[in-house]
Every structure is written in C-alpha cells, then in structure tokens.
Design a protein around this motif. Structure first.
Motif, PDB file in Angstrom:
ATOM      1  N   ASP A  58       0.957  -1.156  -0.063  1.00 33.54           N
ATOM      2  CA  ASP A  58       0.037  -0.019   0.115  1.00 33.54           C
ATOM      3  C   ASP A  58       0.851   1.199  -0.210  1.00 33.54           C
ATOM      4  O   ASP A  58       1.469   1.592   1.327  1.00 33.54           O
ATOM      5  CB  ASP A  58      -1.055  -0.007   1.409  1.00 33.54           C
ATOM      6  CG  ASP A  58      -1.942   1.088   1.269  1.00 33.54           C
ATOM      7  OD1 ASP A  58      -1.770   1.871   0.452  1.00 33.54           O
ATOM      8  OD2 ASP A  58      -3.172   1.111   2.029  1.00 33.54           O
ATOM      9  N   PRO A  59       1.196   1.785  -1.079  1.00 36.05           N
ATOM     10  CA  PRO A  59       1.878   2.920  -1.205  1.00 36.05           C
ATOM     11  C   PRO A  59       1.589   4.281  -0.535  1.00 36.05           C
ATOM     12  O   PRO A  59       2.212   4.876  -0.029  1.00 36.05           O
ATOM     13  CB  PRO A  59       1.917   3.314  -2.730  1.00 36.05           C
ATOM     14  CG  PRO A  59       1.488   2.109  -3.499  1.00 36.05           C
ATOM     15  CD  PRO A  59       0.828   1.317  -2.518  1.00 36.05           C
ATOM     16  N   THR A  60       0.212   4.338  -0.153  1.00 34.07           N
ATOM     17  CA  THR A  60      -0.241   5.326   0.544  1.00 34.07           C
ATOM     18  C   THR A  60       0.014   5.224   2.158  1.00 34.07           C
ATOM     19  O   THR A  60       0.098   6.234   2.869  1.00 34.07           O
ATOM     20  CB  THR A  60      -1.853   5.695   0.374  1.00 34.07           C
ATOM     21  OG1 THR A  60      -2.448   4.357   0.847  1.00 34.07           O
ATOM     22  CG2 THR A  60      -2.002   6.038  -1.313  1.00 34.07           C
ATOM     23  N   GLU A  61       0.185   3.875   2.589  1.00 29.64           N
ATOM     24  CA  GLU A  61       0.301   3.553   3.936  1.00 29.64           C
ATOM     25  C   GLU A  61       1.821   3.435   4.179  1.00 29.64           C
ATOM     26  O   GLU A  61       2.335   3.370   5.546  1.00 29.64           O
ATOM     27  CB  GLU A  61      -0.172   2.266   4.153  1.00 29.64           C
ATOM     28  CG  GLU A  61      -1.950   2.463   4.412  1.00 29.64           C
ATOM     29  CD  GLU A  61      -2.376   3.853   5.288  1.00 29.64           C
ATOM     30  OE1 GLU A  61      -1.712   3.772   6.351  1.00 29.64           O
ATOM     31  OE2 GLU A  61      -3.434   4.354   5.165  1.00 29.64           O
ATOM     32  N   ASN A  83       8.228   5.272  -6.855  1.00 30.89           N
ATOM     33  CA  ASN A  83       9.120   6.368  -6.284  1.00 30.89           C
ATOM     34  C   ASN A  83       9.208   6.136  -4.729  1.00 30.89           C
ATOM     35  O   ASN A  83       9.385   7.279  -3.783  1.00 30.89           O
ATOM     36  CB  ASN A  83       8.815   7.864  -6.699  1.00 30.89           C
ATOM     37  CG  ASN A  83       9.994   8.816  -6.563  1.00 30.89           C
ATOM     38  OD1 ASN A  83      11.056   8.298  -7.076  1.00 30.89           O
ATOM     39  ND2 ASN A  83       9.537   9.975  -6.306  1.00 30.89           N
ATOM     40  N   GLN A  84       9.310   4.985  -4.220  1.00 29.43           N
ATOM     41  CA  GLN A  84       9.483   4.627  -2.782  1.00 29.43           C
ATOM     42  C   GLN A  84      10.664   3.767  -2.718  1.00 29.43           C
ATOM     43  O   GLN A  84      11.394   3.253  -3.569  1.00 29.43           O
ATOM     44  CB  GLN A  84       8.332   4.061  -2.234  1.00 29.43           C
ATOM     45  CG  GLN A  84       7.112   4.950  -2.222  1.00 29.43           C
ATOM     46  CD  GLN A  84       5.849   4.414  -1.205  1.00 29.43           C
ATOM     47  OE1 GLN A  84       5.712   3.325  -1.312  1.00 29.43           O
ATOM     48  NE2 GLN A  84       4.966   5.504  -1.232  1.00 29.43           N
ATOM     49  N   MET A  85      11.065   3.428  -1.397  1.00 28.10           N
ATOM     50  CA  MET A  85      12.553   2.718  -1.398  1.00 28.10           C
ATOM     51  C   MET A  85      12.378   2.135  -0.010  1.00 28.10           C
ATOM     52  O   MET A  85      11.535   2.569   0.949  1.00 28.10           O
ATOM     53  CB  MET A  85      13.670   3.821  -1.417  1.00 28.10           C
ATOM     54  CG  MET A  85      13.729   4.764  -0.253  1.00 28.10           C
ATOM     55  SD  MET A  85      15.221   5.846  -0.598  1.00 28.10           S
ATOM     56  CE  MET A  85      14.988   6.956   0.815  1.00 28.10           C
ATOM     57  N   SER A 168       6.375  -7.683   7.351  1.00 22.26           N
ATOM     58  CA  SER A 168       5.997  -6.242   6.865  1.00 22.26           C
ATOM     59  C   SER A 168       7.014  -5.291   7.031  1.00 22.26           C
ATOM     60  O   SER A 168       7.594  -5.090   8.334  1.00 22.26           O
ATOM     61  CB  SER A 168       4.610  -6.053   7.542  1.00 22.26           C
ATOM     62  OG  SER A 168       3.621  -6.830   7.186  1.00 22.26           O
ATOM     63  N   VAL A 169       7.301  -4.541   6.287  1.00 23.93           N
ATOM     64  CA  VAL A 169       8.351  -3.424   6.318  1.00 23.93           C
ATOM     65  C   VAL A 169       7.847  -1.864   6.114  1.00 23.93           C
ATOM     66  O   VAL A 169       6.949  -2.061   5.005  1.00 23.93           O
ATOM     67  CB  VAL A 169       9.628  -3.695   5.616  1.00 23.93           C
ATOM     68  CG1 VAL A 169      10.679  -2.726   5.757  1.00 23.93           C
ATOM     69  CG2 VAL A 169      10.045  -5.188   5.678  1.00 23.93           C
ATOM     70  N   LYS A 170       8.234  -1.123   6.887  1.00 25.88           N
ATOM     71  CA  LYS A 170       7.896   0.406   6.339  1.00 25.88           C
ATOM     72  C   LYS A 170       8.829   1.000   5.451  1.00 25.88           C
ATOM     73  O   LYS A 170       9.826   0.641   5.423  1.00 25.88           O
ATOM     74  CB  LYS A 170       8.004   1.175   7.664  1.00 25.88           C
ATOM     75  CG  LYS A 170       7.635   2.822   7.474  1.00 25.88           C
ATOM     76  CD  LYS A 170       7.675   3.531   8.683  1.00 25.88           C
ATOM     77  CE  LYS A 170       9.179   3.492   9.286  1.00 25.88           C
ATOM     78  NZ  LYS A 170       9.108   4.373  10.512  1.00 25.88           N
ATOM     79  N   VAL A 171       8.283   1.553   4.593  1.00 27.07           N
ATOM     80  CA  VAL A 171       9.093   2.161   3.402  1.00 27.07           C
ATOM     81  C   VAL A 171       8.917   3.752   3.196  1.00 27.07           C
ATOM     82  O   VAL A 171       7.999   4.242   3.761  1.00 27.07           O
ATOM     83  CB  VAL A 171       8.495   1.348   1.843  1.00 27.07           C
ATOM     84  CG1 VAL A 171       8.586   0.043   1.938  1.00 27.07           C
ATOM     85  CG2 VAL A 171       7.192   1.907   1.582  1.00 27.07           C
ATOM     86  N   LEU A 172       9.619   4.255   2.686  1.00 24.89           N
ATOM     87  CA  LEU A 172       9.547   5.667   2.512  1.00 24.89           C
ATOM     88  C   LEU A 172       9.750   6.306   1.067  1.00 24.89           C
ATOM     89  O   LEU A 172      10.450   5.431   0.200  1.00 24.89           O
ATOM     90  CB  LEU A 172      11.061   6.436   3.349  1.00 24.89           C
ATOM     91  CG  LEU A 172      10.887   6.259   4.805  1.00 24.89           C
ATOM     92  CD1 LEU A 172      12.200   6.665   5.586  1.00 24.89           C
ATOM     93  CD2 LEU A 172       9.555   6.809   5.583  1.00 24.89           C
ATOM     94  N   PRO A 173       9.368   7.529   0.692  1.00 27.11           N
ATOM     95  CA  PRO A 173       9.607   8.017  -0.520  1.00 27.11           C
ATOM     96  C   PRO A 173      10.872   8.327  -0.660  1.00 27.11           C
ATOM     97  O   PRO A 173      11.591   8.671   0.118  1.00 27.11           O
ATOM     98  CB  PRO A 173       8.640   9.381  -0.291  1.00 27.11           C
ATOM     99  CG  PRO A 173       7.964   9.206   0.772  1.00 27.11           C
ATOM    100  CD  PRO A 173       8.536   8.343   1.885  1.00 27.11           C
ATOM    101  N   ARG A 174      11.087   8.368  -2.089  1.00 31.87           N
ATOM    102  CA  ARG A 174      12.588   8.715  -2.328  1.00 31.87           C
ATOM    103  C   ARG A 174      12.686  10.182  -2.495  1.00 31.87           C
ATOM    104  O   ARG A 174      11.976  10.737  -2.581  1.00 31.87           O
ATOM    105  CB  ARG A 174      13.056   8.074  -3.829  1.00 31.87           C
ATOM    106  CG  ARG A 174      13.092   6.583  -4.129  1.00 31.87           C
ATOM    107  CD  ARG A 174      13.573   6.529  -5.711  1.00 31.87           C
ATOM    108  NE  ARG A 174      13.900   4.985  -5.661  1.00 31.87           N
ATOM    109  CZ  ARG A 174      15.015   4.441  -5.324  1.00 31.87           C
ATOM    110  NH1 ARG A 174      15.887   5.177  -4.717  1.00 31.87           N
ATOM    111  NH2 ARG A 174      15.283   3.102  -5.422  1.00 31.87           N
ATOM    112  N   PRO A 175      13.998  10.710  -1.839  1.00 32.11           N
ATOM    113  CA  PRO A 175      13.876  12.195  -1.937  1.00 32.11           C
ATOM    114  C   PRO A 175      13.769  12.765  -3.270  1.00 32.11           C
ATOM    115  O   PRO A 175      14.451  12.134  -4.337  1.00 32.11           O
ATOM    116  CB  PRO A 175      15.470  12.303  -1.306  1.00 32.11           C
ATOM    117  CG  PRO A 175      16.328  10.907  -1.533  1.00 32.11           C
ATOM    118  CD  PRO A 175      15.269   9.975  -1.686  1.00 32.11           C
ATOM    119  N   PHE A 176      13.540  14.043  -3.255  1.00 31.90           N
ATOM    120  CA  PHE A 176      13.240  14.731  -4.459  1.00 31.90           C
ATOM    121  C   PHE A 176      14.575  15.032  -5.279  1.00 31.90           C
ATOM    122  O   PHE A 176      14.700  15.043  -6.394  1.00 31.90           O
ATOM    123  CB  PHE A 176      12.483  16.004  -4.292  1.00 31.90           C
ATOM    124  CG  PHE A 176      10.975  15.814  -3.913  1.00 31.90           C
ATOM    125  CD1 PHE A 176      10.193  15.511  -4.961  1.00 31.90           C
ATOM    126  CD2 PHE A 176      10.588  15.861  -2.779  1.00 31.90           C
ATOM    127  CE1 PHE A 176       8.613  15.256  -4.924  1.00 31.90           C
ATOM    128  CE2 PHE A 176       9.040  15.430  -2.439  1.00 31.90           C
ATOM    129  CZ  PHE A 176       8.213  15.058  -3.399  1.00 31.90           C
TER     130      PHE A 176
END
Length: 358
Positions: A58-61, A83-85, A168-176
């Motif tokens: 779930d990219p939003t979560e 665009n997440q990592m 289950s792993v938390k992901v983060l957006p890639r930096p701009f």
C-alpha cells in the motif's frame, strides 16, 4: 495457487518437526549471498526461495509485506515504480538476496544513522518455530508481545530463532533531490566535521571517510539540498550513486584488500577520535561505523572498541575460531538463551551461527 503455497509451508513444517525429532540441525537460507557472515553454517539446507511473492503493498500507507524467499531486487523494483524505497539501504551482495535473509542478517547501508536501522522499519513478521507452529507478531503497526517486540528481535537473529515466513516493512518516499560533496580532510578533522554537521539542520543522508577524502550525501527537497550545498562547500561528484552503492555492496576498492587477517567492523560512539590501531580503515555513519583491515592482535582490536564504548566483530575473513562477535554480557546472554529455548527448544535452527555454543 493458494494450495501450492500451503504445500510449501507444510513442507517447511514437516522438515522442522523431523529435524526436531531427530536432533538434526537445519541451515535456513535464501539466496545464500550472506552465507559467509557469522560462524560457518551448519546443518541440512532449508531453502526458502520457493516461498516467494509480495503479499501486500500500500504505497499510501508506506507498508509492504512479502514472503521470506522474495528477491530483494523484486521488492525494490516494485517500490521504485511508486518512487519509494527501503530507506535503510540493505546490502545485496549478490542478485539472489531475499527479504528474509535481509531481515535475518540485520545489516543496513549508508543511510542508516539518518533514518534508522533495519529493525526500525520492521512492523511485523510471521515465524515458524521449532515446534512447527506459525506465530504472528506485530502487524502493520508496532506492537509488543509479552514484553518483547518479537518482530524486531528477529532482525539480526541470523535464523537462530526460527524460520521467518513473511515480514511487513515500512518504506519511505525517495528524496526529490540528492547530491554528494567531497572534502579533503584528515581522519580527525573528518570525524569532528561529521559530528558538527550532525547537530545542524542539514539534509545529510550519508557520510564516509577514506584516505583523506570525506564524502557527504545530501538528500531532500531541492531547495534544502541547494542551500546546504552552498553552506558546506566542497566539490560535487558526478558518480555519487555508484560511490554509495560501492560502500553498501562492499565493491569499493577498500574492501578488495587482502583479508588474511580479516575485515573488522567496529561500532563506536560517533564522536570517538581516530583509534590507535595499525592497518587501513574506512569510516561511515558519521563516525559510528569503522571498517578495519589490520594485523593487530584481535584482543587489542576488541579492547580498543570496548574502551571507546563500543564493540568489534570479525566481519569477514580471518580466523573465526577467535569468535566472530563480541561476547554478550551475562544478563544479555541470559535473555538470548531464554528466547532460544522458547522458540527453538531442540536447538535445530542455524546452531553456532552467531556464537559457537549457542
């Protein structure tokens, strides 16, 4: 499809129950890219790669859940599309690396001191223990179980507590925006500068020093990166992505040295000055992680790290008979043994992988 998955899980259960009954050790392994890590592996291979696939994303979560045998590259490719990592930048050390092995090894890359370690991103896990039971811990939110956050305890356990089925792993957006700067500094000046900048509002996401060159990565909003670049100065490097990858994957020239005496990994407070040890070193994590090739007596290396308030492990090569990891304190060792007895009463999972008598 679901039937095939159930059959794989059942085959795991049967292998584990049979091993417990006959007191025969099992070597839990995915792609085997980190097989050399820790003490020499023992037991009959239990290959996890058949149990593969992303269960939920779930990219939003900012959460992804995958089976243990899922290739790490597959997960990163799916995240990249959004665009997440995996922000802790796990090392692969080979194309066959899996998410289960990543969690079991518990190793992080250059971004670790600025976003957190592997265990900080693990939200939940499902484990098959030594009795063949399937146990779920955590979920998609952090949750403690019986006083322990077991899903996090599995991180870095090297398969000694059981078979991690999924995680289950938390992901983060890639930096701009990202850029990397290099500075000509001595080891002492680099350590001092790393710690000074760490206390400022700067978008630093990685630091490393080797043979008179300190490299700093800036990540974040374009305006923040641009302002930090102007403030810090330094020379921008064009092959930044390749440089940080070479540290994460240990393909940098430093790691190709003769490891007759072994590659040591020292974890010390970031403010620790240059250590009085012979050999060649590379510093990461703002001064907190130090790699060392040295012919010093292993006891001297460990004492030096301990005196600084840290510890040292024989990461790769050398004589593993001296012990790969620093000995645990009596209270911590007692906790480890209780956990081992609770999850693996027959002692069949990766015996001796962390400690020869454990």
């Amino acid at each position: 499809m679901e039937t095939a998955v159930e059959e794989i899980v059942q085959s795991f259960r049967e292998r584990i129950l049979d091993a417990g009954k006959n007191a025969t050790p099992l070597l839990i392994q995915g792609g085997g890219t980190k097989q050399w890590y820790g003490h020499d592996a023992q037991g009959t291979l239990l290959d996890t790669r058949a149990y593969s696939g992303i269960l939920a994303y779930d990219p939003t979560e900012l959460v992804i859940t995958a089976r243990c045998g899922t290739p790490l590259a597959e997960i990163e490719a799916v995240l990249s599309e959004k665009n997440q990592m995996l922000a802790f930048e796990p090392p692969h050390w080979g194309d066959a690396a899996t998410i289960g092995g990543t969690i079991a090894a518990g190793l992080s890359g250059p971004r670790r001191p600025y976003v957190g370690a592997v265990r900080d991103f693990v939200l939940g896990a499902t484990l098959m223990d030594g009795k063949g039971q399937t146990l779920a811990f955590g979920g998609q939110v952090m949750k403690n179980v019986a006083g322990y956050d077991v899903s996090r305890l599995l991180t870095g356990s090297m398969g000694t507590l059981g078979l991690i089925l999924d995680v289950s792993v938390k992901v983060l957006p890639r930096p701009f925006s990202e850029t990397s700067l290099v500075f000509a500094l001595s080891e002492a000046d680099a350590i001092r500068r790393m710690n000074e900048w760490a206390g400022q509002a700067l978008p630093i996401s990685a630091c490393a020093w080797h043979v008179g060159r300190m490299t700093v990565r800036l990540s974040g909003a374009e305006a923040a990166v641009r302002a930090a670049k102007l403030k810090l100065g330094g020379e921008e490097i064009s092959d930044a992505s390749a440089f940080w990858s070479s540290l994460r994957e240990q393909t940098h020239d430093f790691f190709s040295q003769d490891d007759k005496h072994g590659l040591w990994r020292l974890s010390v407070p970031s403010t620790t000055g240059p250590l009085r040890l012979t050999g060649k070193s590379l510093i990461e994590w703002g001064g907190a992680q130090r790699w060392l090739f040295s012919d010093e007596n292993p006891d001297i290396i460990r004492l030096s790290a301990t005196a600084a308030g840290g510890h040292a492990s024989l990461f790769r090569g050398g004589d593993k008979q001296i012990g790969v990891f620093s000995r645990l304190s009596a209270p911590v060792e007692k906790i480890h043994r209780h956990l081992k007895e609770a999850f693996d009463p027959a002692g069949i999972f990766n015996p001796g992988r962390m400690y020869k008598d454990f």
